[in-house]
Design an enzyme around this catalytic site. Structure first.
Site, short mmCIF file in Angstrom:
data_model
loop_
_atom_site.label_atom_id
_atom_site.label_comp_id
_atom_site.label_asym_id
_atom_site.label_seq_id
_atom_site.Cartn_x
_atom_site.Cartn_y
_atom_site.Cartn_z
N SER A 17 81.58 -16.49 56.11
CA SER A 17 80.37 -16.67 55.30
C SER A 17 80.29 -18.03 54.61
O SER A 17 79.23 -18.67 54.66
CB SER A 17 80.24 -15.54 54.28
OG SER A 17 80.17 -14.31 54.94
N LYS A 66 80.64 -2.46 49.01
CA LYS A 66 79.18 -2.28 49.14
C LYS A 66 78.66 -1.15 48.26
O LYS A 66 77.51 -1.19 47.80
CB LYS A 66 78.80 -2.05 50.61
CG LYS A 66 79.00 -3.31 51.46
CD LYS A 66 78.56 -3.12 52.88
CE LYS A 66 78.92 -4.34 53.72
NZ LYS A 66 78.49 -4.23 55.12
N ARG A 152 80.14 12.09 65.66
CA ARG A 152 81.14 13.16 65.80
C ARG A 152 80.88 14.22 64.74
O ARG A 152 81.05 15.40 64.98
CB ARG A 152 82.56 12.60 65.57
CG ARG A 152 82.98 11.56 66.54
CD ARG A 152 84.41 11.16 66.31
NE ARG A 152 84.61 10.55 64.98
CZ ARG A 152 85.68 9.88 64.64
NH1 ARG A 152 86.65 9.70 65.53
NH2 ARG A 152 85.82 9.36 63.44
P1 NDP Z 1 82.04 3.07 58.63
O1 NDP Z 1 83.48 3.30 58.42
O2 NDP Z 1 81.10 3.18 57.48
O3 NDP Z 1 81.51 4.12 59.74
C1 NDP Z 1 82.24 4.39 60.88
C2 NDP Z 1 81.46 5.29 61.85
O4 NDP Z 1 82.13 5.24 63.10
C3 NDP Z 1 81.37 6.76 61.43
O5 NDP Z 1 80.13 7.28 61.81
C4 NDP Z 1 82.50 7.39 62.27
O6 NDP Z 1 82.28 8.73 62.63
C5 NDP Z 1 82.40 6.56 63.54
N1 NDP Z 1 83.62 6.55 64.35
C6 NDP Z 1 84.82 5.99 64.04
N2 NDP Z 1 85.68 6.11 65.06
C7 NDP Z 1 85.01 6.75 66.06
C8 NDP Z 1 85.35 7.17 67.38
N3 NDP Z 1 86.57 6.95 67.88
N4 NDP Z 1 84.41 7.80 68.11
C9 NDP Z 1 83.18 8.03 67.60
N5 NDP Z 1 82.78 7.66 66.36
C10 NDP Z 1 83.69 7.03 65.60
O7 NDP Z 1 81.92 1.66 59.35
P2 NDP Z 1 80.74 0.56 59.18
O8 NDP Z 1 79.44 1.22 59.37
O9 NDP Z 1 80.97 -0.25 57.97
O10 NDP Z 1 81.07 -0.42 60.43
C11 NDP Z 1 80.86 -0.01 61.76
C12 NDP Z 1 81.10 -1.19 62.70
O11 NDP Z 1 80.13 -2.20 62.47
C13 NDP Z 1 82.46 -1.87 62.53
O12 NDP Z 1 82.96 -2.19 63.81
C14 NDP Z 1 82.13 -3.13 61.74
O13 NDP Z 1 83.06 -4.16 62.02
C15 NDP Z 1 80.76 -3.46 62.31
N6 NDP Z 1 79.92 -4.26 61.40
C16 NDP Z 1 79.41 -5.44 61.89
C17 NDP Z 1 78.60 -6.22 61.09
C18 NDP Z 1 78.04 -7.51 61.62
O14 NDP Z 1 77.50 -8.30 60.84
N7 NDP Z 1 78.10 -7.75 62.91
C19 NDP Z 1 78.24 -5.82 59.70
C20 NDP Z 1 78.79 -4.53 59.31
C21 NDP Z 1 79.61 -3.79 60.15
P3 NDP Z 1 82.71 10.00 61.70
O15 NDP Z 1 81.60 10.12 60.67
O16 NDP Z 1 82.73 11.14 62.62
O17 NDP Z 1 84.04 9.64 61.12
#
Ligand code: NDP
Length: 275
Positions: A17, A66, A152
């Site tokens: 950033s 956040k 999931r």
């Molecule tokens: P969170 O931890 O808030 O959410 C994770 C989600 O992923 C949940 O819905 C969880 O499901 C699901 N999940 C995790 N593992 C698995 C799996 N093996 N199979 C299926 N579902 C799975 O994460 P964020 O929303 O903060 O981030 C998500 C992604 O986005 C990350 O990779 C992050 O790096 C990326 N990101 C990128 C940004 C960018 O600017 N490019 C900005 C913000 C995030 P469950 O509810 O069942 O646990």
């Protein structure tokens, strides 16, 4: 006096950033300073109070703060209120406004940079975490013919479906059910964190339709298991979240400084080939 901005997170040493925002400042001739703050676990309020006392005008907020930023704000933009999370703060006297530009940046990247308008298209969103929640309102505003959110934990998806009902039709489902329904989506977005552990969310190749865009939110890691699945299924258009990252920073910059940027050079600079 030079206006002060920063990104706060923990860990923070990996952040791009400051480099991006200072390049934006240079591009537009803005007199501003932008640094990285290693936030104290449990000490968000004290860290931000101190930054403001020392002339801070705004912050980008990244994990794990956040929700703290959501609580710290005295006023919320609609997108942040609905996402339940804040990734950008603006300080004006005693007032602290919270915004969330993750979903707006993602939508802008898909529509403008990658050339995939969502209007009338079938869109599949994997995951219900912070990033997926932030995408719901901007996605629904694009008027896709169908927006399906799969997780999931189907109860979480269902609760979001009810919460967003007044903004458009959000279909919510689990992976097993999804596999039994018709696939062939025009845009499939992986907003799960599975790729962080080199895992694949349990989505089938049939989810990808002809001419589909497969979009991975994680960036800078080359072909993740999700993008590899898409490629193996014959998907020609694959992208990672580098454009989303740059676009959400550009949204913050515009909000703070009132200047729109050309994001293309920075996206090009940060892009890691998807091989
Ligand atoms: P969170 O931890 O808030 O959410 C994770 C989600 O992923 C949940 O819905 C969880 O499901 C699901 N999940 C995790 N593992 C698995 C799996 N093996 N199979 C299926 N579902 C799975 O994460 P964020 O929303 O903060 O981030 C998500 C992604 O986005 C990350 O990779 C992050 O790096 C990326 N990101 C990128 C940004 C960018 O600017 N490019 C900005 C913000 C995030 P469950 O509810 O069942 O646990």
């Amino acid at each position: 006096m030079t206006d002060r901005y920063a990104v706060i997170g923990n860990p923070i040493s990996h952040t791009k950033s400051p480099m991006v925002q200072m390049a934006f400042a240079q591009q537009t001739g803005q007199d501003m300073d932008y640094t990285a703050i290693l936030g104290t676990p449990g000490g968000f309020k004290e860290d931000v109070d101190s930054f403001r006392r020392n002339g801070g005008r705004g912050l980008n907020v990244t994990a794990p703060f956040k929700l703290d930023a959501f609580r710290y704000a005295t006023k919320l933009q609609e997108g942040a209120r609905l996402a339940g999370a804040v990734n950008c703060l603006l300080f004006e006297g005693e007032e602290v406004t919270g915004a969330n530009f993750d979903g707006v940046g993602l939508t802008r990247d898909i529509k403008h940079n990658l050339g995939f308008p969502m209007k009338g298209k079938r869109v599949l969103l994997l995951g219900t975490g912070g990033a997926a929640r932030g995408a719901l309102l901007p996605f629904l505003e694009q008027e896709p013919s169908e927006l399906v959110m799969v997780d999931r934990t189907v109860e979480t998806a269902n609760a979001l479906g009810e919460q967003f009902a007044e903004y458009g039709t959000l279909v919510t489902t689990g992976y097993e059910q999804l596999a039994q329904e018709r696939g062939g989506y025009d845009i499939v977005v992986n907003a799960t964190s599975a790729s962080l552990r080199n895992e694949l969310p349990p989505v089938l190749p049939s989810a990808f339709g002809a001419g589909c865009l497969a979009y991975e939110l994680l960036y800078g890691k080359g072909l993740t298991p999700f993008l590899r699945l898409a490629k193996d299924a014959g998907v020609q258009h694959v992208a990672d979240g580098v454009g989303m990252l740059v676009e959400q920073l550009a949204e913050a910059f515009e909000w703070w400084r009132g200047v729109r940027l050309d994001t293309a050079p920075m996206i090009k600079k940060l892009t890691v080939p998807l091989v």
